[in-house]
Design an enzyme around this catalytic site. Sequence first.
Site, mmCIF file in Angstrom:
data_model
loop_
_atom_site.group_PDB
_atom_site.id
_atom_site.type_symbol
_atom_site.label_atom_id
_atom_site.label_comp_id
_atom_site.label_asym_id
_atom_site.label_seq_id
_atom_site.Cartn_x
_atom_site.Cartn_y
_atom_site.Cartn_z
ATOM 1 N N ASP A 122 67.722 66.283 28.049
ATOM 2 C CA ASP A 122 67.297 67.186 28.874
ATOM 3 C C ASP A 122 68.062 68.559 28.315
ATOM 4 O O ASP A 122 67.742 69.630 29.070
ATOM 5 C CB ASP A 122 67.469 67.172 30.407
ATOM 6 C CG ASP A 122 66.570 68.303 31.086
ATOM 7 O OD1 ASP A 122 65.410 68.294 30.671
ATOM 8 O OD2 ASP A 122 66.905 68.645 31.963
ATOM 9 N N ASP A 182 61.531 62.384 26.778
ATOM 10 C CA ASP A 182 61.706 63.714 26.069
ATOM 11 C C ASP A 182 62.713 63.808 24.935
ATOM 12 O O ASP A 182 62.861 64.691 24.323
ATOM 13 C CB ASP A 182 62.446 64.731 27.119
ATOM 14 C CG ASP A 182 61.583 65.393 28.257
ATOM 15 O OD1 ASP A 182 60.285 64.894 28.163
ATOM 16 O OD2 ASP A 182 61.942 65.912 28.965
ATOM 17 N N ASP A 214 62.080 68.244 40.989
ATOM 18 C CA ASP A 214 62.104 68.574 39.579
ATOM 19 C C ASP A 214 63.550 69.370 39.389
ATOM 20 O O ASP A 214 63.867 69.775 38.288
ATOM 21 C CB ASP A 214 60.976 69.412 39.097
ATOM 22 C CG ASP A 214 59.634 68.435 38.993
ATOM 23 O OD1 ASP A 214 59.740 67.368 38.694
ATOM 24 O OD2 ASP A 214 58.627 68.985 39.295
#
Length: 440
Positions: A111, A149, A297
């Site tokens: 992230d 990701d 989130d």
Amino acid sequence: MTLRTPIRRRLAPLAVPLALAAVWPGPASAAPSASGLYLDPHTQVSTWLAQNPGDERAPRIKAHIADVPRATWFASYEPQGVKADVRAVTGAAEQAGRIPALVAYMIPNRDCNSHSAGGAPDLPRYQEWITQFAQGLGSGEVIVLLEPDAIVQATRGDQCRGVDVPARLAALKQAGATIKRTAPNARVYYDAGHSGWQVDPRYLLEAGVAQGDGIVTNVSNFRTTADETAYGKALLDRLGTPSLGLVVDTSRNGNGPHPSAEWCNPEGRALGTRPTLTTGDPQVHGYLWVKQPGESDGSCRGYKPAGRFDPVLADQLVRNAAGGSGPSDPQPEQPGTRACAAAYRPGSSWGTGHTAELAVTNGGAALDGWTLTWTFPAGQRMTQHWNMAAVQDGATVTARPVAHNTRLDRDRTVTVGYAADGALGKPSRVTLDGTSCTVS
């Protein structure tokens, strides 16, 4: 960018399975196995329900989220306990005769130090962690969604500074090989971003996707199933490995993305297609709820930190999926006031055609088998469809269920989709088993 869900150590090996019809896309030489997806009972939503039995939102959240199988995330760096934690889930699933979905989310600098920052301290210790993770998978069927990701974030410009891209791709290739060698019945899907945040196929190939079982898209995001299916299939074609398939995260894509493309707890989102391994499309291996609906989130707009369950978010997802008036103006569900409500969700469009979905909520008695009809605007001709068996006669489409959505309970929604020639346009005269539906 999408935000992720930190996971606690497993609390106990006990399990509460949910029987969902499924046909697992096994090797071409093997007969497919019939089973259901596993429901892990040790989740934040289950804890909230136990602590808030009198909350008026609890019945809705239980029926539409807590009782639905969702992926279990492993995102806390606890190298001494991960093997046992994974085994607590997979062992319970084996005993129940179900298939669990697990997310490995431990790549260093995941992230890019944003809301879900963390991961293993370095790549050598990441490989030690993934080895322990793989040893907990056992010998049963299991779905592994590998490092959301990790590829797309590191390879798109300077979004993730300081990452050695070749080293990260090599680490993912080694991780996939470790899982496949240690747990031969594990199905491994590499994260491929989503239709609005696409990955270059060469990076997937460098990361070893060909040794796995396919790709997963839309993890923790809101893109429509139609757009994700189109993007995923195009990407599979470019990868050039016919055995690979596609998994789509449909946990929160019922209303598609917010018009502003906001990704952090956007308003008006809705639950999407319920999890299934029977999609009616051999290239699409499954629709899964990878993101845990209702888990935040990030600390945006006054919501809880990333990965924390927030009942306000959860209830919004349920209500918006059950008959709201659209993404820009969601309205609360009013059980019993409508016999049928249909929401039209336009997808992508091109010079000669488009994709779209129709989400139809049954407000009447439960249906064991159903017939859905609608009339296309002039000039539309359906060329593909999913989540239904359908025929078009003139401008009228008649749709019936496929194996995974035959039963449509009261206040439940079935979402069907199609590609069509002609300009975008909302269907009219929608009926469910002969009952007229409101169309929004």
